[in-house]
Design an enzyme around this catalytic site. Structure first.
Site, PDB file in Angstrom:
ATOM      1  N   ASP A   1       0.865 -35.360  42.445  1.00  0.00           N
ATOM      2  CA  ASP A   1      -0.030 -36.109  43.320  1.00  0.00           C
ATOM      3  C   ASP A   1      -0.192 -35.311  44.612  1.00  0.00           C
ATOM      4  OD1 ASP A   1      -1.231 -37.778  45.147  1.00  0.00           O
ATOM      5  OD2 ASP A   1       0.086 -39.493  44.812  1.00  0.00           O
TER       6      ASP A   1
ATOM      7  N   GLN B   1      -1.780 -35.957  49.715  1.00  0.00           N
ATOM      8  CA  GLN B   1      -1.386 -35.589  51.069  1.00  0.00           C
ATOM      9  C   GLN B   1      -1.247 -34.074  51.247  1.00  0.00           C
ATOM     10  OE1 GLN B   1      -1.170 -37.752  53.620  1.00  0.00           O
ATOM     11  NE2 GLN B   1      -1.700 -39.430  52.240  1.00  0.00           N
TER      12      GLN B   1
ATOM     13  N   LYS C   1      -9.149 -37.136  52.300  1.00  0.00           N
ATOM     14  CA  LYS C   1      -7.943 -36.689  52.994  1.00  0.00           C
ATOM     15  C   LYS C   1      -8.123 -35.287  53.570  1.00  0.00           C
ATOM     16  CE  LYS C   1      -5.428 -40.170  51.153  1.00  0.00           C
ATOM     17  NZ  LYS C   1      -4.817 -41.286  51.888  1.00  0.00           N
TER      18      LYS C   1
ATOM     19  N   HIS D   1       3.471 -43.436  45.890  1.00  0.00           N
ATOM     20  CA  HIS D   1       2.396 -44.360  46.261  1.00  0.00           C
ATOM     21  C   HIS D   1       2.112 -45.265  45.066  1.00  0.00           C
ATOM     22  CE1 HIS D   1      -1.786 -45.524  47.247  1.00  0.00           C
ATOM     23  NE2 HIS D   1      -1.548 -45.139  48.489  1.00  0.00           N
TER      24      HIS D   1
ATOM     25  N   CYS E   1       1.256 -48.740  50.939  1.00  0.00           N
ATOM     26  CA  CYS E   1       1.141 -48.695  49.471  1.00  0.00           C
ATOM     27  C   CYS E   1       2.391 -48.105  48.839  1.00  0.00           C
ATOM     28  CB  CYS E   1      -0.100 -47.917  49.039  1.00  0.00           C
ATOM     29  SG  CYS E   1      -1.642 -48.707  49.533  1.00  0.00           S
TER      30      CYS E   1
END
Length: 418
Positions: A212, A215, A238, A134, A376
């Site tokens: 990261d 998600q 999220k 991203h 993104c």
């Protein structure tokens, strides 16, 4: 005593249809059609427990934290720190001191790039990313490279499947690589990356790893100790929580060595005209009045997810993902992008000769909310030589019937546009 929202009894077996009633926003019509919300990778909708926690805080406990001795301030502080403790448990951090509250994943990555990067990256060093990152896990490192003279490298993926080519990872982990920043789950492909294996290999080369988890934190069971990552970032919104709140986890020894990210109140221990001594963890990185109400409601979101059960949610979403991929791949002209065996909750696709935005506009007219564009991930879309994709992403409240409506909507849209 802290005023609390109504406690919910754990569900023995999830009734997914009944669970939808916990999300009031879903009970509406869009363009005359029942809302079908399939943009969960962008943000999830909020259950009543989260809405109640927000209202409860502002109606009963609103005050600044850590700085008052009156009852409301004590309640607010206790609730705020309870959210930190819950966040630590959610990802199995060793200590709540390793949980830094941020505005979200993006700020967490920027904090590491600035505070850790400023003292550990120099000219000639290399920072390794992947082609599926991203923008939030690219741009902060580009800024760091511009400031220091470091160089960015991008570990490649393989074709439409969207997998990292792990057999060649060792070749990329040279002595000049100081940090590897990698997404746990691709927001545009749904691919689940083998981060534990990546971290183990990287650590053999003395490379720091940032994961990261924007998600993955809602879908997978996260154990940062077992994973052994150096940094892990996530966003509340999220995980069915409010926007504007996130977590940066960092190993305590790394956080203690890092300089503050911002200056102001709360992050100090003592200030004179000549010198400032900084607060201990985690407050050293939390300057100013924080987003208290949304952080308190974030705890309610984590409790809600825990109540439903990640294993239940994951099984439900994986069944929807598999069903959607099967149905959509049967439509003439549809090409799936991101078909890895180990993936979750995201189905990205394009239609031959049709721009993704046109598909998205027509689906919206049918009451179906999907995301279109580059998500993104412009470098990844350039890698595929496409302008973007249509992305349907699933949450705990989605149903097989909604997937059927998506397929019907796609067939109607393609017929109109071709």
């Amino acid at each position: 005593m802290i005023a609390e929202a109504t406690t919910r009894k754990p569900r023995k077996k999830t009734n997914w249809a009944a669970l939808r009633t916990d999300f009031p926003i879903l009970d509406q019509r869009v363009h005359g059609q029942p809302l079908i919300y399939l943009d969960n990778a962008a943000t999830t909708q909020k259950p009543r427990a989260v809405l109640d926690a927000l209202r409860n805080y502002y109606e009963k406990d609103n005050a600044n934290v850590h700085r008052g001795i009156h009852e409301l301030s004590i309640r607010a502080t206790t609730a705020y720190e309870a959210a930190r403790a819950r966040g630590a448990k959610f990802i199995n951090a060793r200590s709540a001191d390793e949980i830094i509250f941020t505005r979200g994943t993006t700020e967490g990555i920027n904090l590491v790039a600035t505070a850790w990067g400023s003292t550990n990256i120099k000219a000639g060093d290399k920072i390794l990313l992947t082609e599926m990152e991203h923008h939030s896990n690219i741009v902060p490192w580009q800024l760091l490279a511009e400031r220091t003279g470091a160089k960015l490298l991008f570990f490649p993926i393989t074709g439409d499947i969207g997998l990292l080519n792990m057999s060649h990872l060792d070749e990329w982990l040279t002595k000049d690589v100081k940090l590897f920043a990698v997404t746990h789950i691709s927001n545009s492909l749904g691919t689940i990356n083998p981060v534990k294996e990546i971290i183990d290999i990287a650590h053999q080369h003395n490379i720091i790893v940032l994961v990261d988890g924007a998600q993955s934190s809602v879908h997978l069971d996260i154990d940062v100790q077992d994973m052994d990552c150096d940094f892990f970032v996530l966003s509340s919104h999220k995980i069915y929580g409010p926007t504007g709140v996130g977590v940066l986890y960092g190993k305590k020894e790394l956080l203690e060595e890092m300089p503050p990210y911002m200056g102001g109140g709360e992050m100090i221990k003592e200030v004179t005209f000549d010198h400032t001594t900084y607060n201990e963890l985690p407050y050293k990185f939390e300057a100013g009045t924080p987003n208290i109400a949304d952080t308190v409601a974030f705890k309610a979101a984590l409790d809600f997810v825990n109540e439903v059960g990640k294993e239940n949610i994951r099984a439900h979403e994986e069944a929807l993902t598999k069903y959607a991929m099967e149905k959509l791949s049967g439509i003439e002209g549809v090409r799936l992008v991101g078909t890895a065996k180990h993936k979750t909750s995201v189905v990205s696709f394009i239609v031959d000769g049709v721009h993704p935005q046109d598909i998205g506009i027509l689906l919206d007219n049918y009451g179906i909310a999907v995301r279109t564009g580059h998500h993104c991930c412009q470098p990844l879309m350039n890698r595929y030589e496409i302008p973007g994709t249509v992305r349907a992403s699933f949450g705990m409240y989605n149903t097989k019937e909604e997937v059927d409506e998506l397929v019907k909507g796609m067939e109607k849209a393609i017929k109109m546009l071709k």
